[in-house]
Design an enzyme around this catalytic site. Sequence first.
Site, PDB file in Angstrom:
ATOM      1  N   ASP A 284       0.811  -1.216   0.000  1.00  0.00           N
ATOM      2  CA  ASP A 284       0.000   0.000   0.000  1.00  0.00           C
ATOM      3  C   ASP A 284       0.843   1.263   0.000  1.00  0.00           C
ATOM      4  O   ASP A 284       0.333   2.345   0.247  1.00  0.00           O
ATOM      5  CB  ASP A 284      -0.959   0.010   1.205  1.00  0.00           C
TER       6      ASP A 284
ATOM      7  N   CYS B 217      18.129  -0.497 -12.631  1.00  0.00           N
ATOM      8  CA  CYS B 217      18.408  -1.699 -13.431  1.00  0.00           C
ATOM      9  C   CYS B 217      19.586  -1.547 -14.380  1.00  0.00           C
ATOM     10  O   CYS B 217      20.122  -2.543 -14.866  1.00  0.00           O
ATOM     11  CB  CYS B 217      17.160  -2.150 -14.186  1.00  0.00           C
TER      12      CYS B 217
ATOM     13  N   CYS C 128      -6.623   4.376  -0.699  1.00  0.00           N
ATOM     14  CA  CYS C 128      -7.980   3.817  -0.633  1.00  0.00           C
ATOM     15  C   CYS C 128      -8.800   4.502   0.451  1.00  0.00           C
ATOM     16  O   CYS C 128     -10.020   4.629   0.335  1.00  0.00           O
ATOM     17  CB  CYS C 128      -7.922   2.318  -0.356  1.00  0.00           C
TER      18      CYS C 128
END
Length: 336
Positions: A125, A241, A183
Amino acid sequence: MTVPERYLRQAILPEIGPEGQKKLSASTVAIVGLGALGSVSASLLARAGVGRLRLIDRDVVEVNNLQRQVLFDEDDVDLPKAEVAARKLRAANSSIEIEAVAKDLNFSSAESMLAGASLVVDGTDHMEARFLINEVAIKRGIPWVYGGAIATHGMVLAIVPRVSACFRCFLPQIPPPGSLATCDTAGILNSVSTATASMQATEALKLLLGRSPSGELLVFDGWANDLERLRIARRADCPACVHGVTEFLGAKRGQVIAALCGSKTISIDPVYTGEIDVAEIERRLRKLGPVKSLGSILVFRTGDATLTIFQDGRALIRGTDDPERARALYAKYIGM
């Protein structure tokens, strides 16, 4: 080879077959976060016969979780999500191994928690955890599936380190606290989070079976019935990366949490550095409870806790001396 009866309906699919089912049974998947996304994807992967699941979540079940977090019911309120989820999934499929990890994934624990995983599913979250997962995945060569759901929108991205774009190629910088709705501030349509998690589980199965990632971010609006596929390219200058920088895993940008002596108050300094949009945070919080604006400072009360939010994203969480509860309140009402 003989396929167990419970998997026959999926093993007859040419995309899986008996050999694919064997691969799934030999796989280990770590699911980080067992909320709206993680609870659904964990259930689907357990029922699909993934051989080992590691369920990671620091939180307990709350009543407001029950609207969308399908592994839990009223009797589970106040119990650790990881332990409840493990118990429910063992009852659904006793032939697989399930490990419950009721702890926080952070810069000091992320590598050990994800060690040995064939794949990671993101059910978190907050953004800091996703950047951490991304850095561990790159370092260890672990594929993972990002997912996010808010209001009526969902998005999914399958990531294979050094093959596809990583999470930091997609999102180069961590957003300021409060810049993204949660949320708790924007709401969530339960069918959208369920659909998002189902897409995550599908992407996870594809990767476990050896399919290359599409390199596309799937974005949909469940209310408008819109679905977009956005190509995410690898960045030639990606610090994660391409250059192997571990800013989050190396604790160079970790959130600072400290208890204030002599009071039930936790101080939280976010990963982000800079000013946040206090007015936007105030607008969202007013829907949920009383908010007092004191110039550049907000004071928000929820239950027995009070959050004092500063212009630079710092917050004092009064009413608790538990760092994990303070961290959860920060993530819920401000965002990471």
